[in-house]
Design a protein around this motif. Structure first.
Motif, PDB file in Angstrom:
ATOM      1  N   GLY A   7     -70.077  -1.068-108.323  1.00 12.78           N
ATOM      2  CA  GLY A   7     -68.629  -1.167-108.463  1.00 12.78           C
ATOM      3  C   GLY A   7     -67.948  -0.803-107.163  1.00 12.78           C
ATOM      4  N   ASN A   8     -66.780  -0.220-107.266  1.00 13.68           N
ATOM      5  CA  ASN A   8     -66.038   0.256-106.101  1.00 13.68           C
ATOM      6  C   ASN A   8     -66.357   1.732-105.922  1.00 13.68           C
ATOM      7  OD1 ASN A   8     -64.609  -2.147-105.465  1.00 13.68           O
ATOM      8  ND2 ASN A   8     -63.371  -1.787-107.284  1.00 13.68           N
ATOM      9  N   LEU A  10     -65.946   5.178-103.475  1.00 18.35           N
ATOM     10  CA  LEU A  10     -65.176   5.834-102.428  1.00 18.35           C
ATOM     11  C   LEU A  10     -66.007   6.990-101.871  1.00 18.35           C
ATOM     12  CD1 LEU A  10     -62.367   6.291-101.006  1.00 18.35           C
ATOM     13  CD2 LEU A  10     -61.920   7.921-102.847  1.00 18.35           C
ATOM     14  N   THR A  30     -77.065  -0.623-103.777  1.00 20.32           N
ATOM     15  CA  THR A  30     -76.055  -1.333-104.562  1.00 20.32           C
ATOM     16  C   THR A  30     -76.191  -2.830-104.311  1.00 20.32           C
ATOM     17  OG1 THR A  30     -74.414  -1.036-102.791  1.00 20.32           O
ATOM     18  CG2 THR A  30     -74.415   0.603-104.570  1.00 20.32           C
ATOM     19  N   ASP A  34     -70.891  -5.176-105.018  1.00 15.44           N
ATOM     20  CA  ASP A  34     -70.309  -3.831-104.987  1.00 15.44           C
ATOM     21  C   ASP A  34     -69.635  -3.582-103.649  1.00 15.44           C
ATOM     22  OD1 ASP A  34     -71.353  -3.287-107.559  1.00 15.44           O
ATOM     23  OD2 ASP A  34     -73.295  -2.836-106.666  1.00 15.44           O
ATOM     24  N   HIS A  35     -68.646  -2.676-103.635  1.00 16.57           N
ATOM     25  CA  HIS A  35     -67.895  -2.420-102.406  1.00 16.57           C
ATOM     26  C   HIS A  35     -67.787  -0.922-102.151  1.00 16.57           C
ATOM     27  CE1 HIS A  35     -65.465  -4.152 -99.206  1.00 16.57           C
ATOM     28  NE2 HIS A  35     -64.810  -3.011 -99.246  1.00 16.57           N
ATOM     29  N   ILE A  36     -67.941  -0.558-100.894  1.00 13.30           N
ATOM     30  CA  ILE A  36     -67.858   0.839-100.475  1.00 13.30           C
ATOM     31  C   ILE A  36     -66.628   1.017 -99.605  1.00 13.30           C
ATOM     32  CG2 ILE A  36     -69.007   2.689 -99.193  1.00 13.30           C
ATOM     33  CD1 ILE A  36     -71.653   1.102 -99.825  1.00 13.30           C
ATOM     34  N   TYR A  37     -65.783   1.977 -99.974  1.00  8.42           N
ATOM     35  CA  TYR A  37     -64.622   2.350 -99.175  1.00  8.42           C
ATOM     36  C   TYR A  37     -64.997   3.619 -98.434  1.00  8.42           C
ATOM     37  CZ  TYR A  37     -62.185  -1.133-101.845  1.00  8.42           C
ATOM     38  OH  TYR A  37     -61.806  -2.324-102.399  1.00  8.42           O
ATOM     39  N   ARG A  61     -68.869  -5.726 -97.663  1.00  7.33           N
ATOM     40  CA  ARG A  61     -69.302  -4.643 -98.539  1.00  7.33           C
ATOM     41  C   ARG A  61     -68.738  -3.281 -98.172  1.00  7.33           C
ATOM     42  NH1 ARG A  61     -74.929  -4.263 -99.855  1.00  7.33           N
ATOM     43  NH2 ARG A  61     -74.057  -3.003-101.499  1.00  7.33           N
ATOM     44  N   THR A  63     -65.418  -1.202 -96.348  1.00  8.80           N
ATOM     45  CA  THR A  63     -64.090  -1.147 -95.756  1.00  8.80           C
ATOM     46  C   THR A  63     -63.891   0.277 -95.255  1.00  8.80           C
ATOM     47  OG1 THR A  63     -63.216  -2.807 -97.281  1.00  8.80           O
ATOM     48  CG2 THR A  63     -61.608  -1.382 -96.174  1.00  8.80           C
TER      49      THR A  63
END
Length: 163
Positions: A7-8, A10, A30, A34-37, A61, A63
């Motif tokens: 998922g997202n 942080l 992941t 999926d995205h990593i902030y 992937r 930010t």
């Protein structure tokens, strides 16, 4: 029951040490959806070069963005009497408790995880854990979290820590 991480996600403090290692390992465990902030104080500074390189290698992937136990203080204050650092961690702990309550209705877990004493610039060479071992432990804990853990403070092995 364990969960797959995804998922997202942080992650704070990602310019070096544990935060950077956590982003590195999250990219590996992941999926592509999926995205990593990755939060860092000075994303354009010289201390964030490794993070920028990792983000450039994984632009879809990652930010990069600019977003401790009070009870146990007497046990270790003499080792590291860092007022500002300890105060900021206490504020983050309260934020975690508040987010756990605020996000509960949306089924979002908010849990604080202590990484242990780690061989980083801050932890020093005497620390018993490597960054890799600490992050592997934290990822294992994260993948086993459930609703009962939301708002709690755990260590890198999943043990409860008093606030």
């Amino acid at each position: 029951m364990s969960r797959k991480l995804g998922g997202n996600i942080l992650v704070t403090g990602t310019n070096r040490g544990l935060g950077l290692e956590l982003v590195r390992q999250l990219i590996q465990v992941t999926s592509n959806k999926d995205h990593i902030y990755a939060c860092c104080r000075e994303p354009e500074g010289s201390g964030a070069e490794a993070l920028r390189e990792l983000a450039n290698e994984n632009p879809k992937r990652i930010t990069v963005i600019k977003l401790g136990s009070i009870e146990k203080c007497p046990e270790n204050f003499h080792i590291a009497p860092m007022y500002a650092y300890r105060t900021s961690k206490a504020a983050l702990n309260m934020m975690t408790r508040c987010q756990a309550e605020d996000f509960r209705e949306h089924h979002i877990l908010a849990t604080a995880i202590h990484p242990g004493w780690v061989q980083t610039d801050m932890g020093g060479k005497e620390a018993p854990l490597t960054s890799q071992d600490s992050v592997q432990g934290m990822l294992s804990v994260m993948s086993s979290l459930s609703d009962k853990d939301s708002g709690n403070h755990l260590d890198w092995q999943g043990n409860s820590i008093p606030w």
